[in-house]
Design a protein around this motif. Structure first.
Motif, PDB file in Angstrom:
ATOM      1  N   GLY A 143       0.828  -1.200   0.000  1.00  0.00           N
ATOM      2  CA  GLY A 143       0.000   0.000   0.000  1.00  0.00           C
ATOM      3  C   GLY A 143       0.865   1.254   0.000  1.00  0.00           C
ATOM      4  N   ASP A 144       0.574   2.176   0.935  1.00  0.00           N
ATOM      5  CA  ASP A 144       1.342   3.423   0.971  1.00  0.00           C
ATOM      6  C   ASP A 144       2.718   3.235   1.577  1.00  0.00           C
ATOM      7  N   GLU A 145       2.841   2.155   2.355  1.00  0.00           N
ATOM      8  CA  GLU A 145       4.127   1.909   3.019  1.00  0.00           C
ATOM      9  C   GLU A 145       4.638   0.517   2.685  1.00  0.00           C
ATOM     10  N   ILE A 146       5.932   0.351   2.915  1.00  0.00           N
ATOM     11  CA  ILE A 146       6.560  -0.952   2.682  1.00  0.00           C
ATOM     12  C   ILE A 146       5.918  -1.999   3.591  1.00  0.00           C
ATOM     13  N   GLY A 147       5.600  -3.149   2.998  1.00  0.00           N
ATOM     14  CA  GLY A 147       4.999  -4.231   3.764  1.00  0.00           C
ATOM     15  C   GLY A 147       5.704  -5.547   3.521  1.00  0.00           C
ATOM     16  N   PHE A 148       5.033  -6.598   3.929  1.00  0.00           N
ATOM     17  CA  PHE A 148       5.588  -7.951   3.927  1.00  0.00           C
ATOM     18  C   PHE A 148       6.090  -8.394   2.552  1.00  0.00           C
ATOM     19  N   VAL A 149       5.281  -8.191   1.526  1.00  0.00           N
ATOM     20  CA  VAL A 149       5.652  -8.642   0.184  1.00  0.00           C
ATOM     21  C   VAL A 149       6.795  -7.780  -0.364  1.00  0.00           C
ATOM     22  N   ASP A 150       6.745  -6.485  -0.067  1.00  0.00           N
ATOM     23  CA  ASP A 150       7.828  -5.594  -0.508  1.00  0.00           C
ATOM     24  C   ASP A 150       9.158  -6.082   0.047  1.00  0.00           C
ATOM     25  N   ILE A 151       9.138  -6.467   1.324  1.00  0.00           N
ATOM     26  CA  ILE A 151      10.366  -6.945   1.953  1.00  0.00           C
ATOM     27  C   ILE A 151      10.820  -8.271   1.325  1.00  0.00           C
ATOM     28  N   ALA A 152       9.860  -9.170   1.108  1.00  0.00           N
ATOM     29  CA  ALA A 152      10.192 -10.487   0.541  1.00  0.00           C
ATOM     30  C   ALA A 152      10.863 -10.333  -0.825  1.00  0.00           C
ATOM     31  N   LEU A 153      10.277  -9.492  -1.677  1.00  0.00           N
ATOM     32  CA  LEU A 153      10.805  -9.315  -3.029  1.00  0.00           C
ATOM     33  C   LEU A 153      11.939  -8.301  -3.060  1.00  0.00           C
ATOM     34  N   GLY A 154      11.736  -7.201  -2.332  1.00  0.00           N
ATOM     35  CA  GLY A 154      12.726  -6.118  -2.355  1.00  0.00           C
ATOM     36  C   GLY A 154      14.076  -6.514  -1.812  1.00  0.00           C
ATOM     37  N   GLY A 155      14.086  -7.420  -0.838  1.00  0.00           N
ATOM     38  CA  GLY A 155      15.358  -7.886  -0.285  1.00  0.00           C
ATOM     39  C   GLY A 155      16.241  -8.516  -1.354  1.00  0.00           C
ATOM     40  N   LEU A 156      15.602  -8.994  -2.419  1.00  0.00           N
ATOM     41  CA  LEU A 156      16.359  -9.645  -3.504  1.00  0.00           C
ATOM     42  C   LEU A 156      16.927  -8.651  -4.511  1.00  0.00           C
ATOM     43  N   SER A 157      16.539  -7.358  -4.382  1.00  0.00           N
ATOM     44  CA  SER A 157      16.887  -6.362  -5.406  1.00  0.00           C
ATOM     45  C   SER A 157      18.367  -6.331  -5.753  1.00  0.00           C
ATOM     46  N   GLY A 158      19.205  -6.275  -4.736  1.00  0.00           N
ATOM     47  CA  GLY A 158      20.648  -6.200  -4.977  1.00  0.00           C
ATOM     48  C   GLY A 158      21.118  -7.404  -5.785  1.00  0.00           C
ATOM     49  N   PHE A 159      20.590  -8.554  -5.406  1.00  0.00           N
ATOM     50  CA  PHE A 159      20.979  -9.784  -6.086  1.00  0.00           C
ATOM     51  C   PHE A 159      20.499  -9.778  -7.535  1.00  0.00           C
ATOM     52  N   VAL A 160      19.262  -9.370  -7.755  1.00  0.00           N
ATOM     53  CA  VAL A 160      18.693  -9.352  -9.097  1.00  0.00           C
ATOM     54  C   VAL A 160      19.459  -8.395 -10.011  1.00  0.00           C
ATOM     55  N   LYS A 161      19.757  -7.206  -9.483  1.00  0.00           N
ATOM     56  CA  LYS A 161      20.484  -6.217 -10.299  1.00  0.00           C
ATOM     57  C   LYS A 161      21.869  -6.727 -10.684  1.00  0.00           C
ATOM     58  N   ALA A 162      22.557  -7.326  -9.711  1.00  0.00           N
ATOM     59  CA  ALA A 162      23.904  -7.831  -9.985  1.00  0.00           C
ATOM     60  C   ALA A 162      23.848  -9.019 -10.941  1.00  0.00           C
ATOM     61  N   LEU A 163      22.833  -9.845 -10.778  1.00  0.00           N
ATOM     62  CA  LEU A 163      22.684 -11.010 -11.649  1.00  0.00           C
ATOM     63  C   LEU A 163      22.480 -10.568 -13.100  1.00  0.00           C
ATOM     64  N   GLN A 164      21.656  -9.519 -13.292  1.00  0.00           N
ATOM     65  CA  GLN A 164      21.419  -8.996 -14.640  1.00  0.00           C
ATOM     66  C   GLN A 164      22.745  -8.581 -15.279  1.00  0.00           C
ATOM     67  N   LYS A 165      23.590  -7.922 -14.484  1.00  0.00           N
ATOM     68  CA  LYS A 165      24.892  -7.484 -15.000  1.00  0.00           C
ATOM     69  C   LYS A 165      25.758  -8.687 -15.346  1.00  0.00           C
ATOM     70  N   ALA A 166      25.781  -9.667 -14.432  1.00  0.00           N
ATOM     71  CA  ALA A 166      26.672 -10.806 -14.607  1.00  0.00           C
ATOM     72  C   ALA A 166      26.322 -11.625 -15.844  1.00  0.00           C
ATOM     73  N   ILE A 167      25.033 -11.734 -16.143  1.00  0.00           N
ATOM     74  CA  ILE A 167      24.642 -12.554 -17.295  1.00  0.00           C
ATOM     75  C   ILE A 167      24.352 -11.706 -18.532  1.00  0.00           C
ATOM     76  N   SER A 168      24.527 -10.386 -18.407  1.00  0.00           N
ATOM     77  CA  SER A 168      24.250  -9.444 -19.497  1.00  0.00           C
ATOM     78  C   SER A 168      22.868  -9.654 -20.081  1.00  0.00           C
ATOM     79  N   SER A 169      21.894  -9.810 -19.212  1.00  0.00           N
ATOM     80  CA  SER A 169      20.523 -10.014 -19.671  1.00  0.00           C
ATOM     81  C   SER A 169      19.581  -9.323 -18.706  1.00  0.00           C
TER      82      SER A 169
END
Lengths: 237, 233
Positions: free
Chosen positions: A159-185
């Protein structure tokens, strides 16, 4: 940052590059809970870690007044419940909305994470398949963000604030961004997933989050090093 | 058993033999919630099911006043929270105890079920390994009962973890019969063995369990297919 006082003694055993640890750090930061962070060496796990999580021997482990809690999203629910009077609330109040939040957090863990792991550890055709599945799962999350009553037209899944799902998915952000770079995709395409893309930027910049997200350079270094291991012949393990 | 009145309208989409559906039926029965059970044909899923669970298209789905809840353990927690004034309580009150209950429920999902599926589907060395893993996992659960000294994982009454594992009892016991292996050993895991007996006989639970004879026929047929040459699947 010694964790004591009215919150009791709070320790978090973890590794700063881990997305699962990031989830817990975000929850603690949002609730303003002081804690002692113990950086584990995963090649040489501490006695405390092995005693606190004898079954899985994994991080993160939250130790509150000497009692260990394991599994990142279980820890996040614990933080929400043990500090139930501290704003913000990470879970909705309504039982139905809570069920929906748990559903999407489970989707992230049961569907998305294994696909990302597949992208991370494989190559060639197998990796291509994992990439396609990851993208398909991200598209489902884009749709959820767009249409769920809790999140539709709002800033976050919660909703207006960070919640449970945001944390579950958002915690992966750093990993996802780096993975995109590593595989160039690209996994989260700005054009195909405008809401998710904007959400991720917003999440990573949010107070409480930006201070605890893993160092992108370190995550990329880790992923690149591991990929060399996973993809060098003979198939390494 | 039309589900209406003070509980609202409650429908459960499922199949009687699914352990995941059984978990939900046990929770509903314990809370005394009336509901309409809609038996799905898995080979020909209803429009209602596909609309209610578009992401996974799986059963069980609980539909409460028109709103669908999916995933068995999420449904059980929903039942607990939506009917939070109705005894018995399926979750402990204390946040730490709740975290421990969730931990063991996750362990059952992530470790116990896959190892038992492996024991059922595997052959030779692979099966042996899966059986060892299953027994090791069940020993950990035995240890939980030993350390609490209580009749149920939930304490004096049935709780979340009892439901998570209890829903699997008919499948586990049938796998034992069909494959001729022992998983819940009365000597190695006496407390778990006693718990299993008590759970299956408990009021409200026994009506929710699937028919054992039918289940045996079903699993026997599947095992025969898996083990007949040329190797099926």
């Amino acid at each position: 940052m010694k964790g004591s006082g009215e919150e009791g003694q709070v320790k978090l055993l973890g590794a700063s590059i881990s997305p699962f640890v990031a989830r817990v750090r975000i929850a603690l930061a949002l609730k303003g809970i002081h804690y002692q962070f113990v950086e584990e060496n995963l090649q040489n796990k501490s006695e405390l870690l092995l005693q606190s999580n004898p079954i899985h021997k994994k991080i993160p482990v939250l130790i509150h007044n000497g009692k260990p809690v394991c599994e990142s999203m279980i820890i996040v629910q614990y933080i929400e419940e043990a500090w139930g009077n501290k704003a913000p609330n990470l879970m909705p109040k309504d039982p139905y909305d809570r069920a929906i939040a748990r559903f999407w957090a489970a989707f992230v863990d049961d569907k998305l994470v294994p696909c990302l792991r597949g992208v991370f550890t494989s190559q060639g055709e197998q990796q291509e398949k994992a990439i396609q599945e990851s993208v398909a799962n991200f598209l489902i999350l884009e749709e959820a963000l767009r249409t769920n009553p809790c999140s539709s037209g709002k800033l976050y899944f919660g909703g207006d604030e960070i919640g449970f799902v945001d944390i579950a998915l958002g915690g992966l952000s750093g990993f996802v961004k780096a993975l995109q770079k590593a595989i160039s995709s690209v996994l989260i395409d700005e054009e195909k997933m405008p809401l998710l893309s904007a959400w991720m930027d917003r999440f990573c910049e949010a107070n409480g989050v930006k201070e605890v997200m893993p160092d992108p350079a370190k995550v990329l270094e880790f992923i690149s090093a591991m990929r060399v291991k996973f993809t060098s012949p003979p198939a390494a393990k | 058993m039309e589900g209406c009145g003070e509980d609202g309208q409650v429908k459960l989409l499922g199949v009687a033999y699914s352990q995941f559906v059984v978990r939900v039926r046990i929770a509903l029965a314990l809370k005394g919630i009336h509901y309409e059970f809609i038996e799905e044909d898995i080979q020909n899923k209803s429009e209602l099911l596909l609309q209610s669970n578009p992401v996974h298209k799986k059963i069980p789905v609980l539909i409460h006043n028109g709103k669908p809840v999916c995933e068995s353990m999420i449904i059980v927690q929903y039942i607990e929270e939506a009917w939070d004034r109705k005894a018995p309580f399926l979750m402990p009150r204390d946040p730490y105890d709740r975290a421990i209950a969730r931990f063991w429920a996750a362990f059952i999902e992530d470790k116990v079920i896959p190892s038992i599926v492996g024991a059922f589907k595997g052959q030779g060395e692979e099966q042996q390994k899966a059986v060892e893993e299953s027994v090791a996992n069940l020993l950990l659960l035995e240890e939980v009962l030993r350390s609490t000294g209580k009749a149920y994982f939930g304490g004096d009454g049935i709780g979340l973890v009892d439901i998570a594992l209890g829903g699997l009892l008919v499948p586990i016991q049938t796998v034992e019969k069909v494959t001729n292996i022992v998983l819940i050993d009365a000597q190695k895991t006496p407390l778990l063995s006693a718990w299993a007996d008590q759970f299956c006989k408990a009021d409200k639970v026994k009506e929710a369990l699937p028919d054992r004879a039918e289940f045996f026929v079903r699993l026997s047929a599947r095992r025969a297919k898996l083990t007949s040459p040329p190797l099926a699947n």
